[in-house]
Design a protein around this motif. Structure first.
Motif, mmCIF file in Angstrom:
data_model
loop_
_atom_site.group_PDB
_atom_site.id
_atom_site.type_symbol
_atom_site.label_atom_id
_atom_site.label_comp_id
_atom_site.label_asym_id
_atom_site.label_seq_id
_atom_site.Cartn_x
_atom_site.Cartn_y
_atom_site.Cartn_z
ATOM 1 N N TRP A 5 0.819 -1.221 -0.063
ATOM 2 C CA TRP A 5 -0.020 0.075 0.017
ATOM 3 C C TRP A 5 0.894 1.361 0.160
ATOM 4 C CZ3 TRP A 5 -0.259 3.949 3.544
ATOM 5 C CH2 TRP A 5 0.384 3.793 4.877
ATOM 6 N N GLY A 6 0.279 2.230 -0.589
ATOM 7 C CA GLY A 6 0.945 3.330 -0.469
ATOM 8 C C GLY A 6 -0.190 4.747 -0.331
ATOM 9 N N THR A 7 0.354 5.844 0.034
ATOM 10 C CA THR A 7 -0.573 6.827 0.453
ATOM 11 C C THR A 7 -0.979 7.750 -1.166
ATOM 12 O OG1 THR A 7 1.052 8.632 0.677
ATOM 13 C CG2 THR A 7 0.317 7.343 2.619
ATOM 14 N N GLY A 8 0.023 7.527 -1.862
ATOM 15 C CA GLY A 8 -0.530 8.322 -3.191
ATOM 16 C C GLY A 8 -0.728 9.646 -3.261
ATOM 17 N N GLN A 9 -0.328 10.121 -2.274
ATOM 18 C CA GLN A 9 -0.580 11.632 -1.966
ATOM 19 C C GLN A 9 0.837 12.564 -1.898
ATOM 20 O OE1 GLN A 9 -3.222 11.997 1.508
ATOM 21 N NE2 GLN A 9 -4.529 10.796 0.683
ATOM 22 N N GLY A 10 1.443 12.535 -3.052
ATOM 23 C CA GLY A 10 2.624 13.292 -3.065
ATOM 24 C C GLY A 10 3.802 12.470 -2.403
ATOM 25 N N SER A 11 3.586 11.411 -2.095
ATOM 26 C CA SER A 11 4.528 10.508 -1.438
ATOM 27 C C SER A 11 4.810 9.197 -2.192
ATOM 28 C CB SER A 11 4.606 10.237 0.092
ATOM 29 O OG SER A 11 3.659 9.279 0.432
ATOM 30 N N TYR A 12 5.754 8.421 -2.211
ATOM 31 C CA TYR A 12 5.883 7.515 -3.317
ATOM 32 C C TYR A 12 6.159 6.308 -2.524
ATOM 33 C CZ TYR A 12 5.387 11.012 -6.500
ATOM 34 O OH TYR A 12 4.718 12.299 -7.200
ATOM 35 N N GLU A 13 6.567 6.047 -1.308
ATOM 36 C CA GLU A 13 6.953 4.995 -0.515
ATOM 37 C C GLU A 13 5.574 4.000 -0.461
ATOM 38 O OE1 GLU A 13 7.408 8.574 0.449
ATOM 39 O OE2 GLU A 13 7.173 7.907 2.729
ATOM 40 N N GLN A 14 6.268 2.603 -0.763
ATOM 41 C CA GLN A 14 5.206 1.649 -0.556
ATOM 42 C C GLN A 14 5.712 0.610 0.423
ATOM 43 O OE1 GLN A 14 4.485 -0.371 -4.314
ATOM 44 N NE2 GLN A 14 4.352 1.555 -5.375
ATOM 45 N N TYR A 15 4.752 0.196 1.308
ATOM 46 C CA TYR A 15 4.743 -0.670 2.478
ATOM 47 C C TYR A 15 3.880 -2.093 2.100
ATOM 48 C CZ TYR A 15 5.916 3.808 4.429
ATOM 49 O OH TYR A 15 6.356 5.028 4.520
ATOM 50 N N PHE A 16 5.012 -2.900 2.384
ATOM 51 C CA PHE A 16 4.700 -4.527 1.638
ATOM 52 C C PHE A 16 3.976 -5.421 2.898
ATOM 53 C CE2 PHE A 16 6.100 -4.561 -2.297
ATOM 54 C CZ PHE A 16 7.020 -3.636 -2.618
ATOM 55 N N GLY A 17 3.285 -6.313 2.489
ATOM 56 C CA GLY A 17 2.752 -7.209 3.543
ATOM 57 C C GLY A 17 3.568 -8.454 3.458
ATOM 58 N N PRO A 18 3.467 -9.114 4.380
ATOM 59 C CA PRO A 18 4.357 -10.813 4.627
ATOM 60 C C PRO A 18 4.302 -11.513 3.323
ATOM 61 C CG PRO A 18 2.037 -10.870 5.905
ATOM 62 C CD PRO A 18 2.078 -9.517 5.034
ATOM 63 N N GLY A 19 3.475 -11.511 2.460
ATOM 64 C CA GLY A 19 3.659 -12.357 1.300
ATOM 65 C C GLY A 19 2.724 -13.520 1.308
ATOM 66 N N THR A 20 2.346 -14.102 0.177
ATOM 67 C CA THR A 20 1.782 -15.392 0.078
ATOM 68 C C THR A 20 2.861 -16.354 -0.892
ATOM 69 O OG1 THR A 20 -0.403 -14.737 0.392
ATOM 70 C CG2 THR A 20 0.111 -16.940 -0.597
ATOM 71 N N ARG A 21 3.316 -17.308 -0.214
ATOM 72 C CA ARG A 21 4.107 -18.441 -1.241
ATOM 73 C C ARG A 21 3.311 -19.432 -1.917
ATOM 74 N NH1 ARG A 21 8.910 -18.300 -2.132
ATOM 75 N NH2 ARG A 21 9.498 -16.736 -0.314
ATOM 76 N N LEU A 22 3.141 -19.246 -3.239
ATOM 77 C CA LEU A 22 2.141 -19.975 -4.055
ATOM 78 C C LEU A 22 3.022 -20.933 -4.758
ATOM 79 C CD1 LEU A 22 -0.541 -20.805 -5.337
ATOM 80 C CD2 LEU A 22 0.049 -19.236 -6.984
ATOM 81 N N THR A 23 2.713 -22.428 -4.559
ATOM 82 C CA THR A 23 3.433 -23.366 -5.524
ATOM 83 C C THR A 23 2.319 -23.943 -6.275
ATOM 84 O OG1 THR A 23 5.018 -23.585 -3.736
ATOM 85 C CG2 THR A 23 4.699 -25.318 -5.620
ATOM 86 N N VAL A 24 2.366 -23.955 -7.440
ATOM 87 C CA VAL A 24 1.343 -24.768 -8.418
ATOM 88 C C VAL A 24 1.979 -25.962 -8.839
ATOM 89 C CG1 VAL A 24 -0.074 -24.520 -10.555
ATOM 90 C CG2 VAL A 24 0.619 -22.690 -9.261
ATOM 91 N N THR A 25 1.284 -27.195 -8.553
ATOM 92 C CA THR A 25 1.846 -28.349 -8.973
ATOM 93 C C THR A 25 1.138 -29.032 -10.010
ATOM 94 O OG1 THR A 25 0.356 -29.316 -7.327
ATOM 95 C CG2 THR A 25 2.703 -28.581 -6.369
#
Lengths: 113, 113
Positions: free
Chosen positions: B93-113
């Motif tokens: 997510w980012g504020t998109g209001q004149g600032s450009y930093e993005q903050y990440f979640g912990p992620g999902t590791r997907l394996t397709v078999t």
């Protein structure tokens, strides 16, 4: 040619060393620069961000931007084993409404005791 | 303070099965939301971004889709997974209001078999 180039390493240094991580870029419109740290199997964590050229310091970390050379650096002083991670540079064009970031490939750093 | 959640953390799915990954953000209003994929040893590829409810933009054509049913909820879906969909999926997510930093979640590791 990729817009952002980052040496993937891996980089291995002894504890206490000064580490220099670098990215080069080709798009002269980039003005906002960020460094992220990503531990294995975790999401990236924002370390530092800078606008335009110059230096910014935060504890053991210093971010440096040289727009004339299209080159950014992250220096880590007194490196610790806990600094072992992948470091990603990212950059953005200012005035982008959705704040698109362009990332480097990441540099894998290992600090050994 | 702001918090970003992703679930599930890990997922193993057979080829041809559907997919639904969820991301929620707390502590902020009207954020810009992003889905990225990170293949092993590679940088982050932006898949989708959203600047508001129901507003989705796709960066890369593929068999994935995204939706934003609520202000702070972002969902990544697929009707039929391919082997090439395996990877580490990150929401940011980012504020998109004149600032450009993005903050990440912990992620999902997907394996397709």
């Amino acid at each position: 040619q990729k817009e952002v180039e980052q040496d993937p390493g891996p980089l291995s240094v002894p504890e206490g060393a000064i580490v220099s991580l670098n990215c080069t870029y080709s798009n002269s419109a980039f003005q906002y620069f960020m460094w992220y740290r990503q531990y294995s199997r975790k999401g990236p964590e924002l370390l530092m961000y800078t606008y335009s050229s110059g230096n910014k310091e935060d504890g053991r970390f210093t971010a440096q931007v040289d727009k004339s050379s299209k080159y950014i650096s992250l220096f880590i002083r007194d490196s610790q084993p806990s600094d072992s991670a992948t470091y990603l540079c990212a950059m953005s064009v200012v005035a982008s409404r959705y704040g698109k970031l362009t990332f480097g490939q990441g540099t894998i750093l290992t600090v050994h005791p | 303070s702001q918090t970003i959640h992703q679930w599930p953390a890990t997922l193993v799915q057979p080829v041809g099965s559907p997919l639904s990954l969820e991301c929620t953000v707390e502590g902020t209003s009207n954020p810009n939301l992003y889905w990225y994929r990170q293949a092993a040893g590679r940088g982050l590829q932006l898949l989708f971004y959203s600047v508001g409810i129901g507003q989705i933009s796709s960066e890369v054509p593929q068999n994935l889709s995204a939706s934003r049913p609520q202000d702070r909820q972002f969902i990544l879906s697929s009707k039929k997974l391919l082997l090439s969909d395996s990877g580490f999926y990150l929401c940011a997510w980012g504020t998109g209001q004149g600032s450009y930093e993005q903050y990440f979640g912990p992620g999902t590791r997907l394996t397709v078999t």
